[in-house]
Every structure is written in structure tokens, then in C-alpha cells.
Scaffold this active site. Structure first.
Site, short mmCIF file in Angstrom:
data_model
loop_
_atom_site.label_atom_id
_atom_site.label_comp_id
_atom_site.label_asym_id
_atom_site.label_seq_id
_atom_site.Cartn_x
_atom_site.Cartn_y
_atom_site.Cartn_z
N VAL A 1 34.69 42.95 53.88
CA VAL A 1 35.04 44.36 53.65
C VAL A 1 36.54 44.55 53.38
O VAL A 1 37.07 45.64 53.51
CB VAL A 1 34.57 45.25 54.84
CG1 VAL A 1 33.05 45.30 54.90
CG2 VAL A 1 35.13 44.73 56.18
N GLY B 1 46.46 36.16 35.31
CA GLY B 1 46.84 37.58 35.35
C GLY B 1 46.01 38.46 34.43
O GLY B 1 46.24 39.65 34.30
N ARG B 2 44.99 37.85 33.74
CA ARG B 2 44.19 38.64 32.80
C ARG B 2 43.33 39.66 33.54
O ARG B 2 42.81 39.35 34.62
CB ARG B 2 43.24 37.71 32.03
CG ARG B 2 43.93 36.80 31.05
CD ARG B 2 42.95 35.87 30.34
NE ARG B 2 42.40 34.86 31.24
CZ ARG B 2 41.52 33.94 30.88
NH1 ARG B 2 41.05 33.93 29.65
NH2 ARG B 2 41.08 33.04 31.74
N GLY C 1 41.71 29.67 41.04
CA GLY C 1 42.74 30.43 41.73
C GLY C 1 42.08 31.05 42.94
O GLY C 1 41.28 31.96 42.80
N HIS C 2 42.34 30.49 44.11
CA HIS C 2 41.66 30.94 45.33
C HIS C 2 42.65 31.67 46.23
O HIS C 2 43.66 31.09 46.64
CB HIS C 2 41.04 29.74 46.06
CG HIS C 2 39.90 29.13 45.29
ND1 HIS C 2 39.14 28.09 45.78
CD2 HIS C 2 39.39 29.42 44.07
CE1 HIS C 2 38.22 27.78 44.88
NE2 HIS C 2 38.36 28.56 43.84
N GLY D 1 35.54 35.18 45.71
CA GLY D 1 36.14 35.25 47.04
C GLY D 1 35.92 33.96 47.83
O GLY D 1 35.93 33.96 49.06
N LYS D 2 35.76 32.85 47.09
CA LYS D 2 35.51 31.55 47.74
C LYS D 2 36.68 31.14 48.64
O LYS D 2 36.48 30.58 49.71
CB LYS D 2 35.26 30.47 46.68
CG LYS D 2 34.05 30.73 45.81
CD LYS D 2 33.94 29.75 44.67
CE LYS D 2 35.02 29.86 43.64
NZ LYS D 2 35.04 31.09 42.84
#
Ligand code: GDP
Ligand code: IMO
Ligand code: MG
Length: 431
Positions: free
Chosen positions: A414, A302-303, A41-42, A16-17
Site C-alpha cells: 500500500v 526515466g521514460r 531497475g529495482h 515492485g520486485k
């Protein structure tokens, strides 16, 4: 004096960087990527829209923030042009972006070689993103690679490209792959130079100037995660750079003493994409449930991501290696509704308790997690705005992570949206 904050992944990436960087970027003057490339991928979400970034820093949505792709990155100019176009198509047109003239360049054959090396490994493949990241870093360190700044000098670029292609085409042919035509590659890269040229500058000079200015807020955005580190991760199932805060000085071109605040981004559980050992991995229905609730599918490939409980051994190890002084605890909402939740405190290896990950994957694969089990909570926490509102059992979970790792939780996320963020630490409130 400036304010600096490094945001790094503390597990196996995708913590979640992007969300956290964007959150702080709203108040930052500068966001700097310092390693990795478009293997990252951010994701960033605000006003009901989701965006995905690969090479471009997550500060790009704030028009006042200067975004820098530092010299420690491997930059694929073709992919940067596509990413910029995608942003423009999504209505993001007002931004500031610079690329280091010293950044290594990802060439078209790097992805071919990445694919061929993986195929050659058969069942023992790493499960790379096939973006050519490993081969591009190899060329950088073997001193045969090209750099972004080369694009600004056509004659120099032509000569370096010719030299590089003699060797690369031989290698491609040896592996049964298609060689590249020099003239075509040269022509395309000159077009890319036209498109990106004005952005290619000495970024280290820009960062160093800002560091010395009063009140400037500078964010360094890591890619990947510490367990994918080429030195300290689950080698060889790792990426080809060091995601640690220790990479910032080299990868951004600044002195080490500027780095003192490191925010370790950690999911409230663990995920991993690609192959390699993962001690707390879950294989049952629970893994499926968490994957669906957390939408745990790779942003780049997409894995489906592999799922496991929070690994306190990993968190302790990575916090020490990278100097993490606060956690950003992410996807906490995903754990709501579980009867009990588990945190790994130690591993058992061949009958002995160990509290740091062993160096070889043969040993790490034999590590059995030792868990502490805590009561869960049923409340939907995704709209909660303060720590105080959280259910008691959720607070106990946070405290247990702090106790096991010796690092305080400074931010709790959250939900994926920018607004679904609870700031706990006073230092971070002031950043
Ligand atoms: P990064 O590579 O570290 O930037 O992480 P990714 O963007 O690849 O993956 C994180 C995923 O989790 C993305 O889909 C985010 O939108 C999502 N996300 C981030 N924070 C939260 C959160 O607190 N709750 C939920 N449910 N999703 C989140
Ligand atoms: P972000 O920045 C998750 C993984 C790949 C593979 C290994 C090597 O979004 O967290 P590479 O293409 O780098 O040679 O692949 O590293 N990997 C990531 N996993 N998030 C990432 O980036 C990753 N970047 C690379 O899946 O296992
Ligand atoms: Mg990601």
C-alpha cells in the site's frame, strides 16, 4: 531443509520486485539474481530513503544476507563498480556480494550495438534500455562471449578478448561505429578485475550448500516480467532472457526440484515501458492521473510508463507459465479515489472470446479487452496494516483478482516503503 521463495514479475516489469525482495530479505540468508542485467531497475525504500538497484540483488541492505549475481545474468562489471560506489555514497557499506564466475559479461560494444540495432529498426524499434543486454546474450549463445571468471586469469582473458574483438570491431566498423582499442580495453578490464576479483566465485556451490542446510531462507529475485519473456512474452517486444521461475535452476545452478514457492509480483493495474502491444492500455486523462499518483517513470531510463487496467488474461497466463502460487499485489494505494475500477477478464479477437494471449503481436494488437467493472473506494489505505482494515470495495477487488486468476493474494503493498506492506498468507508470514 531450507525455505525457498522465488519473486518474479508477472506483467511487463517494474511491478515492485525490488520492494518485495527487500521486504523478505530482512529475514533471508541469501538473495539470488538469476537472469537479466542492468536493464533492471529495482527500487527499495526504508527509513524515508529510496535506493535504486540495477544488477545488485535487493538483499544488499541487510548485512547478514548473502547476495548473489548468478550465472544466468549478463553482468556489466563497469556498471557493477558504479553501483557499488553509489551504494557506498548512500551509506551502505556493510554487505555481502558474490558474482558467478560463469556469468556472461557485458562488454562496452554491446551497448553500441544495442543502439545501432534499435536505430536500424526505425519506427519498429523495441525501445530497449540500450544497456547492451540483447547483444550480450547473443554473444553468450553464439559462444563468442566472455565470462566473469575469465577476468581471474589474465592470460586466458587476453586471448579470449583478442578473439572477440577481431569480430566485434569488424561488426562495429560495418555499422559505421567506432572500433575499440585492444590495449585500452584490456587495461580497463584488468582494473575492473582488481576491483571485483574477490567477489567472483563459483556461486552455484554457495547456493547448493545453503539449500541443504536446515532453516536457511533463500530468495530468488527475478528481473523484468513474464510478458517480457523471450519465449512467452510479446515477441519481438521482449527482453532477451526468461524472467520465469523456470529460469532459476539454470540461472542459479541448482536442481529444479528446489523451486516450489513462487510469488508473482503484480501491480494492481498494469504498466509497460518501451514499445509493443498492451491490450488494456489507457490513453485518456485517467492514464495521466495514475502515472502521476504512482510516479510511473522508469527507474533506469526515466521514460514515462504506459498505463492500463489490471489484465486478468495476462495474470492467468503468467501464473500458469511460472507456477505462481501467490500474488504480491502492488501499488494498491494508487487506485484509491476512483469511482470505479476495471479488471480485464477476457479479450475479444476478431469477434471471438479468447482467454490466453495469442502468439503474434499482430493478433495481440487486435485484442480488445473485456472488462468487469467494480465500485471503487475513497479511503487512503496507505497506512493500513491488516487486510481486515481495507475498505469493503478494496477487498472485493482483491477477491475478484483471485477469482479471475485462481491464485490467492498473499501480500498487499500500500506504499513504496518497506513498512507499507500487508502480509495475508500464512506461508509467507512464516518465511
Ligand atoms: P521493480 O523493477 O519490479 O523492482 O519495480 P520498480 O522499482 O522499477 O518500480 C516500482 C515503483 O513503485 C518504485 O518506484 C517503487 O518505489 C514503487 N512502489 C512499490 N510498491 C509500491 C506501492 O505499494 N505503492 C506505491 N505508491 N508505490 C510503490
Ligand atoms: P525490471 O527488472 C521494465 C523492457 C524495455 C524494452 C524491452 C527490451 O526493473 O522490472 P532490453 O534492454 O531488456 O533489451 O529491453 O524490455 N525492459 C523492462 N521494462 N522493467 C524492466 O526491468 C525491464 N527490463 C527491460 O523497456 O521494452
Ligand atoms: Mg524496475
Amino acid at each position: 531443509m531450507s525455505d525457498r521463495l522465488v519473486v518474479i514479475g508477472s506483467q511487463w516489469g517494474d511491478e515492485g520486485k525490488g520492494k518485495i525482495t527487500d521486504y523478505f530479505a530482512c529475514r533471508a540468508d541469501m538473495v539470488v539474481r538469476y537472469q537479466g542485467g542492468n536493464n533492471a531497475g529495482h527500487s527499495v525504500m526504508f527509513n524515508g530513503k529510496k535506493y535504486s538497484l540495477q544488477s545488485i540483488p535487493s538483499g544488499i541492505f541487510n548485512p547478514d544476507t548473502i547476495n548473489i549475481m548468478g550465472n544466468g545474468m549478463v553482468v556489466n562489471p563497469e556498471s557493477v563498480v558504479l553501483e557499488l560506489q553509489k551504494l557506498r555514497d548512500q551509506g551502505i557499506t556493510n554487505f555481502q556480494l558474490y558474482i558467478s564466475d560463469r556469468a556472461a559479461m557485458v562488454m562496452p560494444w554491446h551497448a553500441d550495438l544495442d543502439g545501432a540495432y534499435e536505430a536500424g529498426k526505425g519506427k519498429k524499434l523495441i525501445g530497449t534500455t540500450k544497456k547492451g543486454i540483447g547483444p550480450a546474450y547473443c554473444d553468450k549463445y553464439s559462444r563468442s562471449g566472455l565470462r566473469m571468471g575469465d577476468l581471474l586469469e589474465p592470460d586466458y582473458f587476453a586471448e579470449r578478448l583478442k578473439d572477440a574483438m577481431i569480430i566485434k570491431n569488424k561488426e562495429l566498423e560495418m555499422l559505421g561505429l567506432q572500433a575499440y582499442d585492444y590495449q585500452k580495453v584490456y587495461k580497463r578490464f584488468m582494473e575492473l578485475a582488481e576491483l571485483l576479483g574477490p567477489r567472483i566465485v563459483d556461486t552455484s556451490a554457495i547456493i547448493n550448500k545453503a539449500l541443504r542446510e536446515d532453516g536457511k531462507k533463500i530468495l530468488f529475485e527475478g528481473a523484468q516480467g513474464m510478458m517480457l519473456c523471450i519465449d512467452h512474452g510479446t515477441y519481438p517486444f521482449v527482453t532477451s532472457s526468461t524472467p520465469s521461475a523456470a529460469s532459476v535452476p539454470v540461472g542459479a545452478g541448482i536442481a529444479p526440484h528446489w523451486i516450489d514457492n513462487v510469488l508473482g509480483v503484480a501491480k494492481a493495474y498494469c504498466t509497460r515501458v518501451g514499445e509493443g502491444p498492451f491490450p488494456t492500455e489507457l490513453f485518456d486523462n485517467l492514464a495521466h492521473e495514475i502515472r502521476e499518483r504512482g510516479h510511473e517513470y522508469g527507474t533506469v531510463t526515466g521514460r514515462p510508463r504506459r498505463i492500463g487496467w489490471f489484465d486478468g488474461v495476462v495474470a492467468r497466463y503468467t501464473s500458469q507459465l511460472a507456477g505462481i502460487n501467490h500474488w504480491a499485489l502492488m501499488l494498491f494505494d494508487v487506485l484509491s479515489g476512483m469511482e470505479t475500477v476495471k479488471i480485464c477478464t477476457h479479450y475479444e479477437l476478431d469477434g471471438k472470446i479468447v482467454d490466453t494471449p495469442p502468439s503474434t503481436i499482430s493478433k495481440l494488437s487486435r485484442c480488445k479487452p473485456v472488462y468487469v467493472e467494480l465500485p471503487g473506494w475513497t479511503e487512503d489505505i496507505s497506512n493500513m496494516k491488516t487486510y481486515e482494515e481495507l475498505p469493503e470495495n478494496a477487498k472485493n477487488y482483491v477477491k475478484k483478482i483471485e477469482e479471475i486468476t485462481g491464485v490467492l493474494v498473499g501480500v498487499i503493498s500500500v506504499g513504496p516503503d518497506r513498512s507499507q506492506t500487508i502480509l495475508v498468507s500464512d506461508y509467507l508470514k512464516n518465511f
